[in-house]
Design an enzyme around this catalytic site. Sequence first.
Site, mmCIF file in Angstrom:
data_model
loop_
_atom_site.group_PDB
_atom_site.id
_atom_site.type_symbol
_atom_site.label_atom_id
_atom_site.label_comp_id
_atom_site.label_asym_id
_atom_site.label_seq_id
_atom_site.Cartn_x
_atom_site.Cartn_y
_atom_site.Cartn_z
ATOM 1 N N GLY A 104 0.825 -1.191 0.000
ATOM 2 C CA GLY A 104 0.000 0.000 0.000
ATOM 3 C C GLY A 104 0.865 1.249 0.000
ATOM 4 N N GLY A 115 0.115 4.511 -0.041
ATOM 5 C CA GLY A 115 -0.735 5.670 0.171
ATOM 6 C C GLY A 115 -0.224 6.594 1.244
ATOM 7 N N THR A 123 -9.110 0.811 4.168
ATOM 8 C CA THR A 123 -10.217 0.081 4.794
ATOM 9 C C THR A 123 -11.372 1.060 5.010
ATOM 10 O OG1 THR A 123 -9.170 0.479 6.955
ATOM 11 C CG2 THR A 123 -8.802 -1.668 5.933
ATOM 12 N N SER A 129 -2.992 -1.119 8.683
ATOM 13 C CA SER A 129 -4.283 -0.492 8.412
ATOM 14 C C SER A 129 -5.109 -0.438 9.687
ATOM 15 C CB SER A 129 -5.060 -1.289 7.358
ATOM 16 O OG SER A 129 -4.355 -1.363 6.151
ATOM 17 N N GLY A 163 -15.128 24.970 14.431
ATOM 18 C CA GLY A 163 -15.114 25.194 12.991
ATOM 19 C C GLY A 163 -16.226 24.436 12.310
ATOM 20 N N GLY A 211 -16.066 21.275 11.465
ATOM 21 C CA GLY A 211 -16.020 19.847 11.736
ATOM 22 C C GLY A 211 -14.783 19.165 11.187
ATOM 23 N N CYS A 233 -9.960 9.099 8.504
ATOM 24 C CA CYS A 233 -9.907 8.298 9.730
ATOM 25 C C CYS A 233 -11.081 8.513 10.676
ATOM 26 C CB CYS A 233 -8.601 8.577 10.471
ATOM 27 S SG CYS A 233 -7.126 8.070 9.584
ATOM 28 N N ARG A 292 -9.889 13.427 1.246
ATOM 29 C CA ARG A 292 -10.872 12.429 1.657
ATOM 30 C C ARG A 292 -11.753 12.966 2.792
ATOM 31 N NH1 ARG A 292 -6.825 7.487 2.601
ATOM 32 N NH2 ARG A 292 -5.642 9.243 3.462
ATOM 33 N N ARG A 313 -13.113 28.342 9.811
ATOM 34 C CA ARG A 313 -12.012 27.716 10.564
ATOM 35 C C ARG A 313 -11.429 28.612 11.652
ATOM 36 N NH1 ARG A 313 -12.249 22.306 10.218
ATOM 37 N NH2 ARG A 313 -12.271 21.571 8.069
#
Length: 641
Positions: free
Chosen positions: A81, A83, A174, A213, A351, A353, A358, A428, A606
Amino acid sequence: MAALTPATPATPATPLQFSGLDAEDITTLDDSTAPTTPDGSSSFSPNLRPQDDDAGYLNVSSLSAALAAAAPAVRNVCFIGAGFVGGPTAAVIALHNPHIRVTVVDKDHTRIRRWNSKHPPIYEPGLNDILRVVRDGSTATKGDAAARQPNLIFTTDVATCVREADVVLIAVNTPTKERGNGAGSATDMAAFEAVTAMVARHASPGAIIVEKSTVPCRTAQLVQDTLALHRPGVEFQVLSNPEFLAAGTAIKDLQHADRILIGSSNTAAGHKAATALASVYASWIPTERIITTNVFSSELAKLVANSMLAQRISSINSIAAVCDATGADIDEVARAVGADPRIGSKFLKAGIGFGGSCFKKDILSLVYLAETLVLPEVAQYWRAVVEMNEFARNRLVTRVLRCLNNTLTGKKVTVLGFAFKKDTNDTRESPALDIIHALAKENPREIAVYDPLCTAPQMAEQIGRYAGTDVLKSNGGPVVVYTDVYGACHGSDAVLITTEFDEFKNGPAEVEAQLEVSSGAAGKLEGTPDNQVVSADDSAAAVDGQLAASLNPVPPCEEDCPECQAEEDSAADKKNDEPQSHRKARLDWTKVYYDMNSPHWVLDGRGVLDISVMEKLGFRVESIGRQSGLARKSFPPKNYR
């Protein structure tokens, strides 16, 4: 000047008695899915009772003694992986262990190509300089900088690398399941299960398999069962070694880790495997920061840690809504509450959120675990943290509409910040995606989007995938991605700050130069005692001058390299696709003011702006939980959501 410790050539792999897996992002190898429920055989479960020094897990003294006595030699480490977890972690391990050959494998050919070029697929402060040292190596000079052999390799040859590895770390993605049983909360284990099966087929007997992971509790049982199914009679040890990295500070988090968590079975073989993995980290992490537990405790600790951090963010955002309705100031409340040493001040910044890959995923995994254990009250409690986070995002869109007379028709709105947090290009679960999607439904003339680190193609692709390609300007929609911040703000009716980049703060100072080597990023210098982390100044010096001049050339790109082509095509920002090379000065808000439409609304999602300074320039400012001058004059404030 100081120099990096010279590397020694990697020696042939010596299989150990345990296997370790790390997975962040890798193309799914098959379509199988793994069970995500916590039930399973108890044969793998270690004794969960408190243990004494003779029978329990390795404590600091016993771990130190084991490392000093005869820690199993690790010569070849494989990360599966490439990443946001696998790449940076492998780079730092390679930096501090020049005698270890570190390989990162991934089925994504484009990602591997970029890791082997001057266009790495992710941005982290300090990462690029480490890559130059461990991936490219350096030649000897007349000074005190010695030659260093490259010991970090990126490849798509998964089978060969797994077969040669002493330690295999699985770092694949995952995510949360989108369909089927447990959709919306259970973890999608398809990629992880596929990689585990592949590792079981190719790993050398006795290799250490490590879960890197973030996985559901009791996944180690799944790994052990898979290994036994494919290789009956062959002994492997399974460890849990979750990462505790934050995007934007990953290199610093790795260099100065507050803890390294290693879970193993409570057996002699399990302890030996844990000691072997600990020896890799002990080259720069003090042994008192290396924590050993049973494997299931390690798995659960990662989920709980992220969930509790997210809980603090949702908690302070709920109080920010109360501040907006009462006239209190969220910064003052957070300062007073954070002064209590039992609470502390971290993660009390209000802010729009949390985002990223994760927090939400891990909370939902904990929710699903509670549901399968028939603990509905526990599940409901943690689900409320996610619901409060969604409430925080929705409030900003509501406030935009209120400021603009409840309509966006014919108006331009600018979104500053697309990554989910500053100093990263990770998008993400970015709050900006939800906000752009919601704004597009209000029929605006234009939604301008700008980010100092994310590339224009990356942002357009993500927005199209999330909100539909019809929202993009190229398809007749309102969303336009800019590479120039002033172009994005020109003619805007409202500017929204959705990521806390320093560039967006108001003030004449420029953003402080961010060295490619952040705190200790260049690694342990020659003559530095074991377990002593070098200072930022020392590490910067290590890649400057003679060493920088002696680094081997960056691998050349192919003639049709799309990243090089993007640089050539971007007249506004030639280096837009290589953000590591520079950072921009702070935004000139005076210039923004004169190019905006009245009444010059700025919505600070923010809390990065000095409201009084902005109001002196003529802006009208709305900030989460913080009162503007106009609101203070009209006290009591309106009671709104």
